[in-house]
Scaffold this motif. Structure first.
Motif, PDB file in Angstrom:
ATOM      1  N   GLY A 197     -42.409 -15.296 -38.639  1.00 33.30           N
ATOM      2  CA  GLY A 197     -41.713 -14.024 -38.498  1.00 33.30           C
ATOM      3  C   GLY A 197     -41.842 -13.166 -39.747  1.00 33.30           C
ATOM      4  N   ALA A 198     -41.680 -13.789 -40.913  1.00 33.85           N
ATOM      5  CA  ALA A 198     -41.816 -13.056 -42.167  1.00 33.85           C
ATOM      6  C   ALA A 198     -43.227 -12.495 -42.342  1.00 33.85           C
ATOM      7  CB  ALA A 198     -41.470 -13.962 -43.344  1.00 33.85           C
ATOM      8  N   MET A 199     -44.202 -13.166 -41.727  1.00 31.39           N
ATOM      9  CA  MET A 199     -45.598 -12.708 -41.781  1.00 31.39           C
ATOM     10  C   MET A 199     -45.939 -11.771 -40.620  1.00 31.39           C
ATOM     11  SD  MET A 199     -47.119 -13.941 -44.510  1.00 31.39           S
ATOM     12  CE  MET A 199     -48.875 -13.889 -44.140  1.00 31.39           C
ATOM     13  N   ASN A 200     -44.910 -11.253 -39.939  1.00 35.32           N
ATOM     14  CA  ASN A 200     -45.054 -10.266 -38.853  1.00 35.32           C
ATOM     15  C   ASN A 200     -45.685 -10.823 -37.580  1.00 35.32           C
ATOM     16  OD1 ASN A 200     -43.753  -7.944 -39.528  1.00 35.32           O
ATOM     17  ND2 ASN A 200     -45.533  -6.871 -40.330  1.00 35.32           N
ATOM     18  N   LEU A 201     -45.531 -12.113 -37.352  1.00 32.49           N
ATOM     19  CA  LEU A 201     -46.084 -12.686 -36.121  1.00 32.49           C
ATOM     20  C   LEU A 201     -44.990 -12.866 -35.071  1.00 32.49           C
ATOM     21  CD1 LEU A 201     -48.562 -15.518 -37.195  1.00 32.49           C
ATOM     22  CD2 LEU A 201     -49.047 -13.142 -36.655  1.00 32.49           C
ATOM     23  N   PRO A 202     -45.222 -12.386 -33.854  1.00 30.96           N
ATOM     24  CA  PRO A 202     -44.314 -12.720 -32.756  1.00 30.96           C
ATOM     25  C   PRO A 202     -44.501 -14.189 -32.405  1.00 30.96           C
ATOM     26  CG  PRO A 202     -46.244 -11.612 -31.892  1.00 30.96           C
ATOM     27  CD  PRO A 202     -46.392 -11.607 -33.387  1.00 30.96           C
ATOM     28  N   ALA A 203     -43.513 -14.779 -31.762  1.00 27.50           N
ATOM     29  CA  ALA A 203     -43.591 -16.220 -31.503  1.00 27.50           C
ATOM     30  C   ALA A 203     -43.241 -16.570 -30.063  1.00 27.50           C
ATOM     31  CB  ALA A 203     -42.657 -16.966 -32.454  1.00 27.50           C
ATOM     32  N   ILE A 204     -43.909 -17.613 -29.585  1.00 27.58           N
ATOM     33  CA  ILE A 204     -43.542 -18.257 -28.321  1.00 27.58           C
ATOM     34  C   ILE A 204     -42.930 -19.600 -28.718  1.00 27.58           C
ATOM     35  CG2 ILE A 204     -44.349 -19.215 -26.135  1.00 27.58           C
ATOM     36  CD1 ILE A 204     -46.784 -17.321 -26.356  1.00 27.58           C
ATOM     37  N   VAL A 205     -41.653 -19.798 -28.409  1.00 29.09           N
ATOM     38  CA  VAL A 205     -40.969 -21.036 -28.794  1.00 29.09           C
ATOM     39  C   VAL A 205     -40.265 -21.632 -27.588  1.00 29.09           C
ATOM     40  CG1 VAL A 205     -40.609 -20.196 -31.161  1.00 29.09           C
ATOM     41  CG2 VAL A 205     -38.801 -19.887 -29.447  1.00 29.09           C
ATOM     42  N   THR A 206     -39.944 -22.904 -27.696  1.00 25.65           N
ATOM     43  CA  THR A 206     -39.206 -23.577 -26.634  1.00 25.65           C
ATOM     44  C   THR A 206     -37.706 -23.337 -26.785  1.00 25.65           C
ATOM     45  OG1 THR A 206     -39.605 -25.539 -27.995  1.00 25.65           O
ATOM     46  CG2 THR A 206     -40.758 -25.407 -25.890  1.00 25.65           C
ATOM     47  N   ILE A 260     -33.473 -18.345 -33.991  1.00 29.90           N
ATOM     48  CA  ILE A 260     -34.330 -17.460 -34.796  1.00 29.90           C
ATOM     49  C   ILE A 260     -34.985 -16.402 -33.910  1.00 29.90           C
ATOM     50  CG2 ILE A 260     -36.343 -17.353 -36.339  1.00 29.90           C
ATOM     51  CD1 ILE A 260     -35.784 -20.371 -36.932  1.00 29.90           C
ATOM     52  N   ILE A 261     -35.453 -16.835 -32.744  1.00 30.43           N
ATOM     53  CA  ILE A 261     -36.138 -15.923 -31.821  1.00 30.43           C
ATOM     54  C   ILE A 261     -35.147 -15.349 -30.814  1.00 30.43           C
ATOM     55  CG2 ILE A 261     -37.912 -15.731 -30.023  1.00 30.43           C
ATOM     56  CD1 ILE A 261     -38.965 -16.045 -32.926  1.00 30.43           C
ATOM     57  N   VAL A 262     -35.173 -14.034 -30.693  1.00 30.25           N
ATOM     58  CA  VAL A 262     -34.362 -13.339 -29.692  1.00 30.25           C
ATOM     59  C   VAL A 262     -35.321 -12.839 -28.615  1.00 30.25           C
ATOM     60  CG1 VAL A 262     -32.756 -11.444 -29.258  1.00 30.25           C
ATOM     61  CG2 VAL A 262     -32.746 -12.609 -31.484  1.00 30.25           C
ATOM     62  N   GLU A 263     -35.127 -13.285 -27.401  1.00 32.16           N
ATOM     63  CA  GLU A 263     -36.027 -12.968 -26.289  1.00 32.16           C
ATOM     64  C   GLU A 263     -36.287 -11.468 -26.179  1.00 32.16           C
ATOM     65  OE1 GLU A 263     -38.455 -13.531 -23.000  1.00 32.16           O
ATOM     66  OE2 GLU A 263     -37.440 -15.204 -24.007  1.00 32.16           O
ATOM     67  N   GLY A 264     -37.570 -11.120 -26.217  1.00 30.33           N
ATOM     68  CA  GLY A 264     -37.960  -9.727 -26.060  1.00 30.33           C
ATOM     69  C   GLY A 264     -37.795  -8.870 -27.298  1.00 30.33           C
ATOM     70  N   ILE A 265     -37.301  -9.458 -28.385  1.00 30.62           N
ATOM     71  CA  ILE A 265     -37.136  -8.711 -29.641  1.00 30.62           C
ATOM     72  C   ILE A 265     -38.211  -9.111 -30.646  1.00 30.62           C
ATOM     73  CG2 ILE A 265     -35.621  -8.199 -31.598  1.00 30.62           C
ATOM     74  CD1 ILE A 265     -34.677  -6.988 -28.955  1.00 30.62           C
ATOM     75  N   GLN A 302     -50.679 -15.667 -21.923  1.00 31.63           N
ATOM     76  CA  GLN A 302     -51.456 -14.646 -21.215  1.00 31.63           C
ATOM     77  C   GLN A 302     -50.818 -13.268 -21.383  1.00 31.63           C
ATOM     78  OE1 GLN A 302     -51.940 -15.532 -17.049  1.00 31.63           O
ATOM     79  NE2 GLN A 302     -53.603 -14.062 -16.785  1.00 31.63           N
ATOM     80  N   LEU A 303     -49.482 -13.214 -21.302  1.00 27.20           N
ATOM     81  CA  LEU A 303     -48.754 -11.965 -21.499  1.00 27.20           C
ATOM     82  C   LEU A 303     -49.056 -11.382 -22.882  1.00 27.20           C
ATOM     83  CD1 LEU A 303     -46.459  -9.898 -20.771  1.00 27.20           C
ATOM     84  CD2 LEU A 303     -44.856 -11.546 -21.786  1.00 27.20           C
ATOM     85  N   LYS A 349     -50.863  -5.727 -24.962  1.00 24.90           N
ATOM     86  CA  LYS A 349     -50.917  -5.515 -26.411  1.00 24.90           C
ATOM     87  C   LYS A 349     -49.739  -4.700 -26.933  1.00 24.90           C
ATOM     88  CE  LYS A 349     -55.905  -6.013 -26.868  1.00 24.90           C
ATOM     89  NZ  LYS A 349     -57.196  -5.352 -27.217  1.00 24.90           N
ATOM     90  N   ASN A 350     -49.281  -3.731 -26.162  1.00 27.41           N
ATOM     91  CA  ASN A 350     -48.139  -2.918 -26.587  1.00 27.41           C
ATOM     92  C   ASN A 350     -46.881  -3.761 -26.770  1.00 27.41           C
ATOM     93  OD1 ASN A 350     -49.629  -0.562 -26.602  1.00 27.41           O
ATOM     94  ND2 ASN A 350     -49.062   0.010 -24.511  1.00 27.41           N
ATOM     95  N   TYR A 351     -46.673  -4.679 -25.829  1.00 29.13           N
ATOM     96  CA  TYR A 351     -45.517  -5.582 -25.883  1.00 29.13           C
ATOM     97  C   TYR A 351     -45.609  -6.490 -27.105  1.00 29.13           C
ATOM     98  CZ  TYR A 351     -42.199  -9.215 -24.420  1.00 29.13           C
ATOM     99  OH  TYR A 351     -41.145 -10.109 -24.360  1.00 29.13           O
TER     100      TYR A 351
END
Length: 388
Positions: free
Chosen positions: A301-310, A318-323, A341-342, A347-349
């Motif tokens: 997150g600090a490195m500006n990466l979105p994440a897919i987590v369980t 740490i992860i807020v869905e859709g944020i 895949q999403l 890309k905008n999302y």
């Protein structure tokens, strides 16, 4: 004369990574000693961080004879040193350290819970681990679960009463150094060269995983989801940064062969500095079965990466869905594939999630602020438990 604070982990790697910088900070306020196994590595840690060290042989497996020896060695050390505070991390260091500290009459005994390996265990072994966990908490004067979810599990399992537990700040065991994990330190030329060096195509969407390459981290599901997605999306790569552990929790043979033979799956082994790898990635995928409060999700997150987590404790805090990312069920490679895949197709999302990622971490999990919170807690506990 400063009070004595002894911090114990099973192996020095936990001191180096999970508690990076923290003991040096505390050394300004206490006489700090770091305790762990692996003598040479521990002593190097002590030199590098300017703290005292004391070596005790400990294992991560169930080894009763060796564990009793460790308890006795620590007991003698505590009787000699007379520390005011003993603070343990990791399950084995917890039971060994808390028992020795209780026997030696250490007044303030703290244990941090950063994960519960027993949650993936059943049968007799589960009963034994339940007993050890409960006994560790009983020996402690205070227990710090490093996430709200862990606190809920501990209460649900009846391991400790609510008044003994406290989550510091918003969670974590050490926060995150957002000045160190900063994407602005890596420019386009550096990332281009790093991709080239690894053999990753410049236009590929790169999914990254950082951690131990073992089953409980969801690597079987991740590789399966990636290979399924590959059939529809050619311009994707999977970058796995971390060591295999074939003894404790090996991957399925099918997964291991896929990693070995798939030209679009890249492995680097253990890396002391993971930032260059984050810098060439587009998204973190972290499908772990259980965690405490995972550093890697904060780092990404600090490195500006979105994440897919369980949907497990820590990750879902740490992860807020859709944020700043998306949350998926545990052990579900089909849903994992759809979310990957999403990320590739929308890309905008994905860019919107990435834009929010660093802001969320800086707002809630800055490392130095966590250190100050922990120091304040030590001082408050001293007033409550130590004789003036």
């Amino acid at each position: 004369m400063p009070k004595k604070l002894i911090r114990i982990t099973t192996i020095p790697l936990s001191l180096e990574k999970l508690l990076e910088g923290q003991l040096s900070f505390m050394n300004k306020y206490y006489e700090v000693t770091a305790v762990a196994a692996e003598k040479e590595r521990l002593e190097k840690y002590g030199r590098d961080n300017d703290v005292k060290t004391f070596w005790v042989e400990m294992t991560r497996a169930i080894t009763p004879v060796q564990d009793i020896k460790a308890v006795l060695r620590l007991y003698k050390y505590f009787k000699k040193e007379k520390p005011e505070i003993v603070h343990t991390h990791t399950p084995k260091a917890g039971i060994v350290g808390m028992l020795a500290a209780k026997m030696a009459g250490v007044p303030l005994r703290i244990h941090t819970v950063a994960g519960l390996p027993l949650m993936e265990t059943t049968g007799r072994k589960r009963k034994l681990l339940n007993f050890v966990e409960k006994f560790t908490y009983k020996l402690a004067t205070k227990v710090f679960p490093n996430s709200r979810g862990l606190e809920e599990i501990i209460l649900k399992e009846g391991f400790a009463k609510e008044e003994k537990l406290k989550v510091l700040g918003k969670g974590s065991s050490n926060g995150i150094d957002t000045s160190y994990f900063d994407p602005s330190q890596f420019d386009a030329v550096q990332t281009k060269n790093k991709r080239k060096a690894l053999g990753i195509a410049q236009d590929d969407f790169v999914f990254i995983f950082i951690g131990r390459l073992v089953s409980e981290k969801g690597i079987n599901e991740l590789v399966s989801a990636f290979e399924t997605l590959q059939q529809e999306q050619e311009a994707i790569s999977l970058l796995l940064v971390g060591p295999f552990e074939k003894e404790l929790d090996p991957l399925r043979d099918k997964t291991f062969q896929a990693i070995k033979n798939n030209d679009k799956i890249y492995t680097t082994g253990y890396q002391a500095d993971v930032r260059p790898y984050f810098s060439i990635a587009n998204a973190l995928v972290f499908p772990s079965y259980r965690e405490g409060f995972p550093n890697v999700v904060m780092q990404a997150g600090a490195m500006n990466l979105p994440a897919i987590v369980t949907n497990i404790n820590g990750c879902n805090e740490i992860i807020v869905e859709g944020i700043n990312g998306v949350i998926i069920p545990v052990k579900d490679d089909e849903v994992l594939k759809k979310r990957m895949q999403l990320f590739v197709e929308n890309k905008n999302y994905t860019e919107r999630l990435a834009t929010n990622a660093r802001e969320e971490i800086c707002k809630y999990y800055e490392r130095k602020e966590f250190w100050r919170v922990l120091l304040k807690e030590y001082k408050n506990l001293e007033k409550a438990y130590l004789k003036s």
